[in-house]
Design an enzyme around this catalytic site. Sequence first.
Site, PDB file in Angstrom:
ATOM      1  N   ARG A  27     -49.190  36.269  10.130  1.00 30.44           N
ATOM      2  CA  ARG A  27     -48.154  35.175  10.702  1.00 30.44           C
ATOM      3  C   ARG A  27     -46.623  35.448  10.329  1.00 30.44           C
ATOM      4  NH1 ARG A  27     -50.905  30.479  12.443  1.00 30.44           N
ATOM      5  NH2 ARG A  27     -53.178  30.490  12.391  1.00 30.44           N
ATOM      6  N   ASN A  98     -48.558  22.481   8.191  1.00 28.70           N
ATOM      7  CA  ASN A  98     -48.123  23.269   9.194  1.00 28.70           C
ATOM      8  C   ASN A  98     -47.703  22.074  10.262  1.00 28.70           C
ATOM      9  OD1 ASN A  98     -48.922  25.851   8.086  1.00 28.70           O
ATOM     10  ND2 ASN A  98     -50.650  26.017   9.565  1.00 28.70           N
TER      11      ASN A  98
END
Length: 609
Positions: A27, A98
């Site tokens: 990511r 997140n």
Amino acid sequence: MCGIVGAIADRDVVPVLIEGLKRLEYRGYDSSGIAVLDGSAIRRVRRTGRVAEMESAAAAEGFSAMLGIGHTRWATHGGVTESNAHPHLSHGVALVHNGIIENHEEQRERLRALGYAFESQTDTEVIAHLIHHHLQAGIDLLEALQRAVKELTGAYALAVISQAEPQRMVVARMGCPLLVGLGEGENFVASDVSAIVSATRRVVFLEEGDTAELTRAGVRVFDAGDVPVQREERLSSVSLASLELGPYRHFMQKEIHEQPRALGDTIEAAIDAGGFPAELFGKDAQAVLAGVTGVQILACGTSYYAGLTARYWIEALANLPCSVEIASEYRYRAAYADPKHLIVTISQSGETLDTMEALKYAKSLGHRHTLSICNVPESAIPRASELVCYTRAGAEIGVASTKAFTTQLAALFQLAVVLGKLHGRVDAAQEADYLEQLRHLPGSVQHALNLEPQIVAWAERFAGKANALFLGRGLHYPIALEGALKLKEISYIHAEAYPAGELKHGPLALVDAEMPVVVIAPNDSLLEKVKSNMQEVRARGGELFVFADQDSNFSASEGVHVIRTPRHAGVLSPVVHTIPVQLLAYHTALARGTDVDKPRNLAKSVTVE
């Protein structure tokens, strides 16, 4: 923000956390950390840089525990520092997060008034203090989390542990993916199944607003109203994951959110090679690409817009002439042919009829060197091409292309750098810089995905409109084209895109209060020109919706709405700015109630003329 992993077990979970974070590295991230409950105390280790550095520090400090959480961070609020890295602590509470909390400043002031001190610049630390504040009322960790999230505005996936409650972990999800992994006498949480696949394939995808409690014995899930619910258990298979919706409402939404992973897979070979070898495009690529004197790109639809972007890269980085043509037009005209030019065909499916026929026509004109950029191995167009680059986006089921487009851009950027190297325009220092920018690309895209809650609010305004304009300049004009296409494809709103400088040459006549104007406004050399074009719109009563970088010095005002990405992504900025226009189209279509994955009159692969 990037990746989350957590575990509670009757064994040491530190190896599980470390392996999970390594699996999330695709990511993109700039720091990592873990927090574990060792005995009656929480221990934490964080490092900027690679997961391996944090792993070494944890080993040196003898980390071992049966309950813990871990995180890879891509800086949003606050710089790349150890104090800003996750996990964050508050009086025996540790959490990872997140997402983006939009009302963090308001909550920060409230918590400061209550006596809390802040050690970081992040929005996440606010959540840790807020949970601790609620714990002071004598409630347990789960209820404290449930109360805290009701006071947050924005997107989040959270995993929380407390030294006062060593037998459980609590988690919450809103706007960011989060799943629970089920084991025997152990359970897990992750933002991506890849982080826990080595421990279990039994997963439960949490839904919007869910909270959950994980113990060694089991998992309890609660909906947004804090009512216990049963969520379906699934058996995850990496090979089948792309065919399942998971926690998403539509495949298009799922595929938009898969882009960090798809990009990570597409650029993996370059990252592993530590540069841009010609062999990225085939074993004979160096000899072929070193000898070409120009590039001709042939494609249709979204792939054509990828080619338009590539033209800027190829001419700037390699100093080679590059033309881009719609394949269905090229095949029906008397085209100029130069055998020393490279024909590049771009197709998600590799079966697009117009592109395949255009390739055949180019060969019939005498073109000898061909390269296919495609997402499907062994499909027709790659088989007919001399050189091939597979984008590794995975199966794309939604008709409106998303991850195929951004991975095409990544592949085309690599082609531009390779050509620049072979033609003496890119030196070793520049190559290293481009590689570093490429390495950070998945993380930048992940941050753009975290803008989704703000874009939803814009979509509600767009849903009632009949028309829209998209504006961009330079590298970002093709992204405006792609944004207009996405809106047309799935919401059925008529949309057009123009180079912003063309406004006064006609399109300005369309601008009024009922014509929303979307502007791609990165902080690049053309920013001041874009600002001038925006003033032309406002002077005619037009309403502006601006996607700007954090440092673009835009302020929202009456008739001017602004959503910011954190920082300018340099030459790869078009990839990052693609994400918001995809999300705008998706959520506008949702608001209008259209069939997002199967828009009327369209097919995924156009195999007929």
